[in-house]
Design a protein around this motif. Structure first.
Motif, mmCIF file in Angstrom:
data_model
loop_
_atom_site.group_PDB
_atom_site.id
_atom_site.type_symbol
_atom_site.label_atom_id
_atom_site.label_comp_id
_atom_site.label_asym_id
_atom_site.label_seq_id
_atom_site.Cartn_x
_atom_site.Cartn_y
_atom_site.Cartn_z
ATOM 1 N N ILE A 123 12.788 1.129 25.784
ATOM 2 C CA ILE A 123 12.997 -0.058 26.612
ATOM 3 C C ILE A 123 11.949 -0.133 27.718
ATOM 4 O O ILE A 123 11.382 -1.200 27.994
ATOM 5 C CB ILE A 123 14.419 -0.060 27.200
ATOM 6 C CG1 ILE A 123 15.446 -0.240 26.071
ATOM 7 C CG2 ILE A 123 14.580 -1.170 28.241
ATOM 8 C CD1 ILE A 123 16.893 -0.119 26.529
ATOM 9 N N ALA A 124 11.661 0.998 28.351
ATOM 10 C CA ALA A 124 10.728 1.008 29.466
ATOM 11 C C ALA A 124 9.312 0.621 29.040
ATOM 12 O O ALA A 124 8.601 -0.079 29.766
ATOM 13 C CB ALA A 124 10.713 2.387 30.125
ATOM 14 N N ARG A 125 8.894 1.049 27.857
ATOM 15 C CA ARG A 125 7.500 0.868 27.443
ATOM 16 C C ARG A 125 7.283 -0.243 26.431
ATOM 17 O O ARG A 125 6.151 -0.720 26.270
ATOM 18 C CB ARG A 125 6.966 2.178 26.851
ATOM 19 C CG ARG A 125 7.042 3.359 27.793
ATOM 20 C CD ARG A 125 6.541 4.616 27.107
ATOM 21 N NE ARG A 125 6.904 5.818 27.837
ATOM 22 C CZ ARG A 125 6.634 7.056 27.412
ATOM 23 N NH1 ARG A 125 5.990 7.230 26.262
ATOM 24 N NH2 ARG A 125 7.014 8.102 28.131
ATOM 25 N N GLN A 126 8.346 -0.670 25.743
ATOM 26 C CA GLN A 126 8.129 -1.579 24.622
ATOM 27 C C GLN A 126 8.978 -2.846 24.664
ATOM 28 O O GLN A 126 9.136 -3.508 23.649
ATOM 29 C CB GLN A 126 8.387 -0.837 23.304
ATOM 30 C CG GLN A 126 7.382 0.279 23.037
ATOM 31 C CD GLN A 126 7.573 0.900 21.664
ATOM 32 O OE1 GLN A 126 8.553 1.611 21.433
ATOM 33 N NE2 GLN A 126 6.650 0.616 20.762
ATOM 34 N N GLY A 129 10.688 -8.674 29.880
ATOM 35 C CA GLY A 129 11.785 -9.516 30.349
ATOM 36 C C GLY A 129 12.607 -8.750 31.362
ATOM 37 O O GLY A 129 12.056 -7.970 32.148
ATOM 38 N N ASP A 130 13.910 -8.958 31.353
ATOM 39 C CA ASP A 130 14.798 -8.279 32.297
ATOM 40 C C ASP A 130 15.088 -6.865 31.778
ATOM 41 O O ASP A 130 16.164 -6.590 31.237
ATOM 42 C CB ASP A 130 16.087 -9.069 32.486
ATOM 43 C CG ASP A 130 16.870 -8.602 33.708
ATOM 44 O OD1 ASP A 130 16.617 -7.469 34.172
ATOM 45 O OD2 ASP A 130 17.724 -9.367 34.188
ATOM 46 N N VAL A 206 11.042 -8.976 23.350
ATOM 47 C CA VAL A 206 11.531 -9.762 24.480
ATOM 48 C C VAL A 206 13.018 -9.451 24.648
ATOM 49 O O VAL A 206 13.795 -9.543 23.692
ATOM 50 C CB VAL A 206 11.325 -11.272 24.235
ATOM 51 C CG1 VAL A 206 11.900 -12.088 25.394
ATOM 52 C CG2 VAL A 206 9.836 -11.572 24.058
ATOM 53 N N VAL A 207 13.396 -9.052 25.845
ATOM 54 C CA VAL A 207 14.781 -8.639 26.092
ATOM 55 C C VAL A 207 15.734 -9.741 25.663
ATOM 56 O O VAL A 207 15.614 -10.897 26.105
ATOM 57 C CB VAL A 207 14.985 -8.315 27.586
ATOM 58 C CG1 VAL A 207 16.469 -8.137 27.901
ATOM 59 C CG2 VAL A 207 14.215 -7.050 27.951
ATOM 60 N N PRO A 208 16.663 -9.413 24.775
ATOM 61 C CA PRO A 208 17.607 -10.422 24.281
ATOM 62 C C PRO A 208 18.536 -10.910 25.383
ATOM 63 O O PRO A 208 18.783 -10.222 26.366
ATOM 64 C CB PRO A 208 18.390 -9.670 23.199
ATOM 65 C CG PRO A 208 17.535 -8.498 22.846
ATOM 66 C CD PRO A 208 16.837 -8.121 24.104
ATOM 67 N N THR A 209 19.061 -12.111 25.182
ATOM 68 C CA THR A 209 19.915 -12.713 26.209
ATOM 69 C C THR A 209 21.247 -13.197 25.661
ATOM 70 O O THR A 209 21.980 -13.888 26.356
ATOM 71 C CB THR A 209 19.193 -13.902 26.865
ATOM 72 O OG1 THR A 209 18.841 -14.854 25.852
ATOM 73 C CG2 THR A 209 17.947 -13.446 27.591
ATOM 74 N N GLY A 210 21.582 -12.882 24.448
ATOM 75 C CA GLY A 210 22.853 -13.342 23.885
ATOM 76 C C GLY A 210 23.343 -12.362 22.840
ATOM 77 O O GLY A 210 22.805 -11.272 22.699
ATOM 78 N N ALA A 211 24.360 -12.746 22.107
ATOM 79 C CA ALA A 211 24.946 -11.867 21.111
ATOM 80 C C ALA A 211 24.742 -12.425 19.715
ATOM 81 O O ALA A 211 24.573 -13.627 19.524
ATOM 82 C CB ALA A 211 26.440 -11.692 21.380
ATOM 83 N N GLY A 212 24.729 -11.544 18.732
ATOM 84 C CA GLY A 212 24.708 -11.986 17.350
ATOM 85 C C GLY A 212 26.088 -12.504 16.956
ATOM 86 O O GLY A 212 27.039 -12.460 17.730
ATOM 87 N N ARG A 213 26.192 -13.021 15.734
ATOM 88 C CA ARG A 213 27.486 -13.509 15.253
ATOM 89 C C ARG A 213 27.725 -13.012 13.840
ATOM 90 O O ARG A 213 26.777 -12.844 13.060
ATOM 91 C CB ARG A 213 27.561 -15.035 15.308
ATOM 92 C CG ARG A 213 26.541 -15.737 14.421
ATOM 93 C CD ARG A 213 26.636 -17.255 14.580
ATOM 94 N NE ARG A 213 25.643 -17.952 13.782
ATOM 95 C CZ ARG A 213 25.815 -18.314 12.518
ATOM 96 N NH1 ARG A 213 26.958 -18.021 11.908
ATOM 97 N NH2 ARG A 213 24.870 -18.960 11.854
ATOM 98 N N GLN A 214 28.951 -12.778 13.532
ATOM 99 C CA GLN A 214 29.300 -12.307 12.202
ATOM 100 C C GLN A 214 29.343 -13.459 11.219
ATOM 101 O O GLN A 214 29.725 -14.587 11.573
ATOM 102 C CB GLN A 214 30.642 -11.606 12.198
ATOM 103 C CG GLN A 214 30.920 -10.890 10.890
ATOM 104 C CD GLN A 214 32.320 -10.329 10.836
ATOM 105 O OE1 GLN A 214 32.949 -10.192 11.874
ATOM 106 N NE2 GLN A 214 32.792 -10.006 9.662
ATOM 107 N N VAL A 215 28.946 -13.210 9.988
ATOM 108 C CA VAL A 215 29.023 -14.191 8.912
ATOM 109 C C VAL A 215 29.683 -13.547 7.704
ATOM 110 O O VAL A 215 29.663 -12.325 7.552
ATOM 111 C CB VAL A 215 27.623 -14.725 8.529
ATOM 112 C CG1 VAL A 215 27.013 -15.520 9.680
ATOM 113 C CG2 VAL A 215 26.694 -13.593 8.122
ATOM 114 N N LYS A 216 30.258 -14.378 6.844
ATOM 115 C CA LYS A 216 30.907 -13.868 5.644
ATOM 116 C C LYS A 216 29.936 -13.712 4.485
ATOM 117 O O LYS A 216 30.188 -12.954 3.548
ATOM 118 C CB LYS A 216 32.049 -14.799 5.237
ATOM 119 C CG LYS A 216 33.184 -14.871 6.233
ATOM 120 C CD LYS A 216 34.270 -15.817 5.734
ATOM 121 C CE LYS A 216 35.413 -15.915 6.732
ATOM 122 N NZ LYS A 216 36.468 -16.852 6.265
ATOM 123 N N ALA A 217 28.822 -14.492 4.539
ATOM 124 C CA ALA A 217 27.835 -14.456 3.461
ATOM 125 C C ALA A 217 26.451 -14.663 4.049
ATOM 126 O O ALA A 217 26.311 -15.112 5.196
ATOM 127 C CB ALA A 217 28.139 -15.540 2.434
#
Length: 234
Positions: A123-126, A129-130, A206-217
């Protein structure tokens, strides 16, 4: 939010067993701690006259290496050229290098594929963003996983490039398969977006700012990562 509140109770509650009961707060710093499914690169950082990223990529030969329970891709042509210690670096300045860098850096910074000796320097080197917020979120993820006896094993199995990408700023959707460590028969699919930016001679996540979501397919438009199959079974 559980992986899938609306799934039949006979299947998904098993995935959410006591060893890996992961809520949104834990997913936020996971491999797909990423922007929303339809996220795109920030226009303020895009280089408007840079060539667009092609829809399809020629990968050559890609191998997958074990990384503390998960797997990450490696290419003699596209990188990483350096893969010693906690960091994987030295990716080519092209779409293939961007995808490989994003998957490798995301896995190492997630807190799900190694301890502090891996995710802190990654995280520190690669990342960009925040960074401090990402460190805090990953530490929370790591502690949460330890407290619950383990976390699911994430492997990125597919990707879908966005149309607004440039030579120095690449975002793409990913689909990851999560496997219950305690019972590998139990799996789930998660989608999100990874975003990398070229800086100082290599790609940074780039530091992510949200969450992923589950899918059925598997959603439409995804291509399999080289060496992977677009299936829940694996």
């Amino acid at each position: 939010m559980p992986w899938n509140d609306k799934a039949p109770r006979r299947r998904w509650p098993l995935v959410l067993g006591a060893a890996v009961v992961l809520l949104a707060g834990l997913l936020i710093a996971s491999l797909v701690y990423v922007g929303k499914h339809d996220a795109a690169p920030s226009s303020s950082t895009a280089v408007s006259d840079a060539p667009a990223v092609p829809d399809r990529l020629d990968w050559g030969s890609i191998s997958w290496i074990e990384l503390n329970g998960t797997q990450v891709p490696r290419s003699a042509e596209y990188g990483p050229r350096e893969n010693s210690g906690p960091l994987a670096s030295g990716f080519t300045h092209d779409p293939q290098g961007a995808v490989l860098a994003a998957v490798n850096i995301a896995a190492r910074s997630s807190g799900l594929a190694g301890g502090e000796e891996m995710w802190r320097p990654t995280i520190a080197r690669q990342t960009t963003g925040d960074v401090m917020q990402y460190l805090a979120a990953t530490e929370e993820t790591f502690r949460e996983a330890l407290g619950r006896g383990g976390a699911p094993v994430p492997v990125v199995i597919g990707f879908r490039l966005a149309g607004a990408n440039t030579a120095d700023d690449v975002a793409f959707d990913i689909v990851a398969r999560l496997t219950n460590r305690s019972d590998p028969r139990l799996k789930a699919l998660l989608v999100g977006t990874l975003h990398v930016r070229w800086a100082a001679g290599d790609w940074r996540l780039v530091v992510p700012t949200g969450a992923g979501r589950q899918v059925k397919a598997i959603p439409p438009g995804f291509a399999a990562m080289p060496g992977q199959r677009l299936t829940l079974a694996g």
